[in-house]
Design a protein around this motif. Sequence first.
Motif, PDB file in Angstrom:
ATOM      1  N   HIS A 292       0.833  -1.224   0.000  1.00  0.00           N
ATOM      2  CA  HIS A 292       0.000   0.000   0.000  1.00  0.00           C
ATOM      3  C   HIS A 292       0.856   1.258   0.000  1.00  0.00           C
ATOM      4  CE1 HIS A 292       0.182   0.915   4.417  1.00  0.00           C
ATOM      5  NE2 HIS A 292       0.195  -0.394   4.585  1.00  0.00           N
ATOM      6  N   ASP A 304       6.139   1.014   6.716  1.00  0.00           N
ATOM      7  CA  ASP A 304       4.720   0.654   6.516  1.00  0.00           C
ATOM      8  C   ASP A 304       4.043   1.718   5.666  1.00  0.00           C
ATOM      9  OD1 ASP A 304       2.176  -0.315   6.681  1.00  0.00           O
ATOM     10  OD2 ASP A 304       1.882   0.201   8.776  1.00  0.00           O
ATOM     11  N   ASP A 305       3.983   1.522   4.352  1.00  0.00           N
ATOM     12  CA  ASP A 305       4.409   0.318   3.673  1.00  0.00           C
ATOM     13  C   ASP A 305       5.254   0.707   2.464  1.00  0.00           C
ATOM     14  OD1 ASP A 305       4.603  -2.376   2.919  1.00  0.00           O
ATOM     15  OD2 ASP A 305       2.736  -2.305   1.816  1.00  0.00           O
ATOM     16  N   GLU A 338      -5.081   1.747   2.792  1.00  0.00           N
ATOM     17  CA  GLU A 338      -5.071   0.510   3.586  1.00  0.00           C
ATOM     18  C   GLU A 338      -5.293   0.848   5.057  1.00  0.00           C
ATOM     19  OE1 GLU A 338      -3.291  -2.683   6.142  1.00  0.00           O
ATOM     20  OE2 GLU A 338      -2.795  -0.580   6.044  1.00  0.00           O
ATOM     21  N   GLU A 339      -4.624   1.900   5.501  1.00  0.00           N
ATOM     22  CA  GLU A 339      -4.574   2.174   6.943  1.00  0.00           C
ATOM     23  C   GLU A 339      -5.940   2.429   7.582  1.00  0.00           C
ATOM     24  OE1 GLU A 339      -2.241   1.311   8.571  1.00  0.00           O
ATOM     25  OE2 GLU A 339      -0.338   1.601   7.549  1.00  0.00           O
ATOM     26  N   ASP A 366       3.460  -6.313   3.326  1.00  0.00           N
ATOM     27  CA  ASP A 366       3.025  -5.232   4.228  1.00  0.00           C
ATOM     28  C   ASP A 366       3.360  -5.575   5.674  1.00  0.00           C
ATOM     29  OD1 ASP A 366       1.926  -2.958   5.285  1.00  0.00           O
ATOM     30  OD2 ASP A 366      -0.152  -3.638   5.114  1.00  0.00           O
ATOM     31  N   TYR A 430       9.381  -4.970  13.787  1.00  0.00           N
ATOM     32  CA  TYR A 430       8.403  -4.212  12.983  1.00  0.00           C
ATOM     33  C   TYR A 430       7.510  -3.325  13.849  1.00  0.00           C
ATOM     34  CZ  TYR A 430       4.728  -3.505   9.460  1.00  0.00           C
ATOM     35  OH  TYR A 430       3.812  -2.962   8.596  1.00  0.00           O
TER      36      TYR A 430
HETATM   37 ZN    ZN Z   1       0.742  -1.418   6.288  1.00  0.00          ZN
END
Ligand code: ZN
Length: 473
Positions: A292, A304-305, A338-339, A366, A430
């Motif tokens: 994304h 991210d991302d 996406e978020e 992702d 992450y």
């Molecule tokens: Zn993401």
Amino acid sequence: MHSIFLFILIFTICFDVLNAKVISNHNVSDTCNLDNKLIEEIASYKNVTEFIMNEIISKGLGQEMYKEYTDFIDKFGARVSGSENLEKSIDYMINLTISHGLTDVTTEEVDVPHYVRGHESLQMISPRKKNMALIGLGASVATPPEGITADVIVIKSFQDLDQTQEAKIKGKIVLFDAHYVTYGKTVIYRTQGASRAAKKGAVASLVRSVTPFSIYSTHTGAQFYDDNVTKIPTAAITLEDADLMRRMQERGEKITVTLKMSSTFDMKKSRNTIIDIKGKENPNKVVIVSGHIDSWDVGQGAMDDGGGMIISWFAPVFLNIYNLKPRRTLRAILWTAEEPGLIGAAAYLRRHLSQLSDINFVMESDEGTFKPRGLDVAGSKTTRCIIAEILKLFTPVDEMTNSGGPGSDITMIINKGVPGASLLNKNERYFWYHHSEGDTLNVQNKNEVINCAAFWTAVSYVIADISKDLPRS
Ligand SMILES: [Zn+2]
């Protein structure tokens, strides 16, 4: 927010990347009955995968990609859903793709939420004065301009909340102090905490940031209000301040804070970006690689991302440079929004529902672009056997896991029976940076990103090119 998004979130974003069960290729192969001809065919890709990997890792193409990546991240920084900056970054990637000689670039319009945080502050006034860092959660409602001044009650878990008398919650600010276990198990306090607290009469909710590690960092993320429950302001605080307030409560001290939050919310237009290398034999059949392009409004969205987006973008760019046309179409998708809840991917699925049978395999990166390990695969046993056989070409990057729900954006497509995979990588750190100001290029390692790109390009090429379609679940 609609319960569908909540459902999607629980089963997808919350997917626990760190606890996936590792199944070695060896074990899978032991129970596989693949046709010898297919095994030989897959083995015959060794030359081409070595060529691709070598060109990217040793011959400088990966360095060029990494430069494009850092240029992009520095130029745009955070790219929040609905922002003009996100749209400009999408235009930039389209132009960059065309400048690399690809012509099959299209966009599909998507209605996306646009949440803009305003002033946010949290001040403890009892038992002592202290300004505390906080970050509003996605689409939180605002407080009145003068803020909300109320006592804090520290709650360990939803079970704890259920067992606490309503009278003790009413009129208070609930702090969910759930310690990080896994992302999947802990993120529910961020996504559902506000409505759970509001149901018992809380006036606002705070959540311990969903991370195992903190240098006084706050981590935002999506949250979803239940219908028919009062929407209360909700924000994340640092692990340090959550621990502080818990200790104060344990000592019997009365904790009072003033919470001020402002924000605006409206809907905007955005776009999914689709880049195709048309298949030479079956152009209607598609293998998707994706990441994304949007991010939260903090940090740079480098990890991210940005990383997943750039390695997915690079796959068709590379194949085009070398005129490597697979049998099926290789499609890179840069998902938008996406978020705030997989908005771009949901729109793609709605639009392409009648063509789902044409998607042979769907891939997503992702969960970081650290040192690559292999793939987390969803699909039938035969599909998993074929992927395990393909991964033998990439030893030692040949781990295969079966978490049951790889990826975030692609999960909705996988849930329709399409086989797919997400990139496995050494992403133990992450969530240290996730959705925080710490998500910058500094957490990325150039060689690791390049190695991810090399693996991602080569493995998607083989999947798009082998003679056998990957069978459905
Ligand atoms: Zn993401």
